[in-house]
Enzyme design. Structure first.
Site, PDB file in Angstrom:
ATOM      1  N   LYS A  35      44.221  -6.699 -38.903  1.00 29.98           N
ATOM      2  CA  LYS A  35      44.991  -7.913 -39.214  1.00 29.98           C
ATOM      3  C   LYS A  35      44.079  -9.135 -39.120  1.00 29.98           C
ATOM      4  CE  LYS A  35      46.494  -8.164 -34.408  1.00 29.98           C
ATOM      5  NZ  LYS A  35      47.578  -7.846 -33.464  1.00 29.98           N
ATOM      6  N   TYR A 270      28.859 -37.302 -28.694  1.00 30.79           N
ATOM      7  CA  TYR A 270      30.067 -38.129 -28.591  1.00 30.79           C
ATOM      8  C   TYR A 270      30.538 -38.204 -27.146  1.00 30.79           C
ATOM      9  CZ  TYR A 270      30.680 -38.033 -33.666  1.00 30.79           C
ATOM     10  OH  TYR A 270      30.529 -38.201 -34.999  1.00 30.79           O
TER      11      TYR A 270
HETATM   12  C1  LIG Z   1      46.994  -6.758 -32.661  1.00 33.75           C
HETATM   13  C2  LIG Z   1      47.732  -5.548 -32.261  1.00 33.75           C
HETATM   14  C3  LIG Z   1      47.057  -4.447 -31.718  1.00 33.75           C
HETATM   15  C4  LIG Z   1      45.569  -4.472 -31.385  1.00 33.75           C
HETATM   16  O1  LIG Z   1      45.402  -5.152 -30.169  1.00 33.75           O
HETATM   17  P1  LIG Z   1      43.941  -5.285 -29.492  1.00 33.75           P
HETATM   18  O2  LIG Z   1      44.218  -5.941 -28.204  1.00 33.75           O
HETATM   19  O3  LIG Z   1      43.153  -6.143 -30.408  1.00 33.75           O
HETATM   20  O4  LIG Z   1      43.419  -3.923 -29.385  1.00 33.75           O
HETATM   21  C5  LIG Z   1      47.786  -3.315 -31.457  1.00 33.75           C
HETATM   22  N1  LIG Z   1      49.119  -3.264 -31.682  1.00 33.75           N
HETATM   23  C6  LIG Z   1      49.805  -4.317 -32.168  1.00 33.75           C
HETATM   24  C7  LIG Z   1      51.270  -4.209 -32.379  1.00 33.75           C
HETATM   25  C8  LIG Z   1      49.146  -5.495 -32.466  1.00 33.75           C
HETATM   26  O5  LIG Z   1      49.822  -6.535 -32.948  1.00 33.75           O
END
Ligand SMILES: *Cc1c(COP(=O)(O)O)cnc(C)c1O
Length: 378
Positions: A35, A270
């Site tokens: 994702k 800054y």
């Molecule tokens: C993002 C996600 C994962 C992966 O999580 P990590 O901590 O990056 O391993 C697994 N399951 C779901 C439902 C997620 O949204």
């Protein structure tokens, strides 16, 4: 010359980390979580590196389309399912596995007229309190029974997986154990109901994110869902990526584009948040918050964020600007314009930089800006 900032993505590191997940959960299939454009690493690139993964999990329909267009024929789980029923046609066409987290989605799926049925992941809320069917009381479990019956009769559902997601699988030591156990116990109530209701229908179980894949074998079950570990980052604060035998997939680097010789009392950047208390050399790096480097990375007189110049560790000084940041060159007297700077990656984990900046590597990776040239390396 082009602006020297770039992010190199290592295919061999991605493959190594995926293999680690498989080694740790040898009896489970592993869905590579891609994702958010593969946590900023580029979904096409990661799909190419992990083309023989058991499957993928994502959230955005566009990225599932890219995976299929790249020839990925293994299962693809849509973690949050569909956002409107009109997407279901495409789900069926691409044969995506749909996460279903409420009764309305389940009904919409039942009502849809699809070219072929879908595999479905029913999501249960065992304590995260974000998405999923509740199951924390006798009443809720009665409702689960109704849901499972409805799912069982739903002609648009082929294979069923029951899933949940951990809130604190990354917590240290016994706190992590306890948090995982509590959710597993609650989920086991759902599984008992499912065994009764679904009777002869086989179903699978999916619980583990990276943290649970790495530490909580009780949660491995049929499908693990590793995300951050694939990118070579540790989900824990008490165990580093190196200790976990994970390799950084991203090396974010740039170069020194100017050098300043400071006198005692001269300030940097800054707000003049850093003041030299002795003569010193600093390097100006072509990287700023508009590239995705965290603006909150500290650079005050008694702080600083780790960074490498010519492979030697030093620290940032002053505030991060939009396009530049400054580094202390005291430990690297030979550094000059053109010296290589590693923001994170090989020899400096994104976890360390994230921790200094009060965030997590997930956020750093996802924030890499489009203007940063991203290149694939073996
Ligand atoms: C993002 C996600 C994962 C992966 O999580 P990590 O901590 O990056 O391993 C697994 N399951 C779901 C439902 C997620 O949204």
């Amino acid at each position: 010359m082009a602006r020297p900032i770039r992010a190199e993505i290592s295919a061999s590191a991605l493959r190594h980390n995926y293999r680690r997940a498989k080694e740790l959960a040898p009896n489970a299939s592993a869905l590579a979580v891609v994702k958010a454009n593969a946590y900023g690493h580029g979904v096409e690139r990661v799909a190419a590196a992990l083309h023989d993964a058991d499957g993928f999990a994502t959230l955005e329909l566009e990225s599932a389309e890219i995976l299929r267009a790249r020839g990925i024929s293994s299962p693809i789980l849509m973690l949050e399912g569909f956002f409107e029923a009109s997407e279901l046609k495409q789900f069926a066409h691409l044969q995506l596995m749909a996460g279903i987290h409420d009764a309305a989605c389940l009904q919409q799926l039942a009502n849809a007229s699809l070219s072929q049925p879908l595999d479905v992941f029913l999501k249960f809320n065992t304590g995260m309190n974000r998405l999923g069917f509740g199951c924390d009381s006798a009443d809720a479990l009665q409702a689960v029974e109704v849901i499972l019956n409805a799912a069982n009769r739903n002609a648009n559902i082929r294979n069923l997986t029951l899933m949940t997601h951990f809130a604190s699988a990354d917590a240290e030591g016994s706190a992590g154990e306890f948090a995982v156990e509590r959710q597993v116990t609650r989920f086991s109530e759902v599984l008992l109901v499912a065994k009764k209701v679904l009777d002869v229908r086989e179903f699978k179980v999916s619980m583990a994110n990276s943290a649970a894949t790495l530490r909580h074998s009780i949660a491995h079950q049929d499908w693990v869902r590793p995300g951050i570990m694939l990118y070579g980052s540790s989900p824990f604060t008490d165990e580093s990526a190196t200790e976990l035998n994970l390799k950084p997939a991203m090396t974010f680097s740039s170069e020194i584009i100017a050098i300043q010789e400071l006198r005692r009392g001269d300030a940097v950047g800054y707000g003049a948040t850093y003041v030299a208390n002795q003569p010193m050399r600093i390097g100006i790096v072509a990287c700023g918050y508009a590239d995705g480097y965290p603006r909150h990375a500290p650079g005050g007189n008694n702080t600083g964020t780790p960074i490498l110049v010519d492979g030697i560790r030093t620290r940032t000084v002053g505030r991060v600007s939009m396009d530049m940041l400054a580094v202390d060159l005291s430990p690297i007297p030979k550094a000059q314009v053109g010296s290589k700077v590693t923001l994170w990656g090989q020899d400096l984990s994104a976890d360390e930089v994230a921790q200094a900046a009060g965030t997590i590597a997930y956020e750093l990776f996802c924030a890499i800006a489009p203007r940063v040239r991203m290149v694939s390396v073996a």
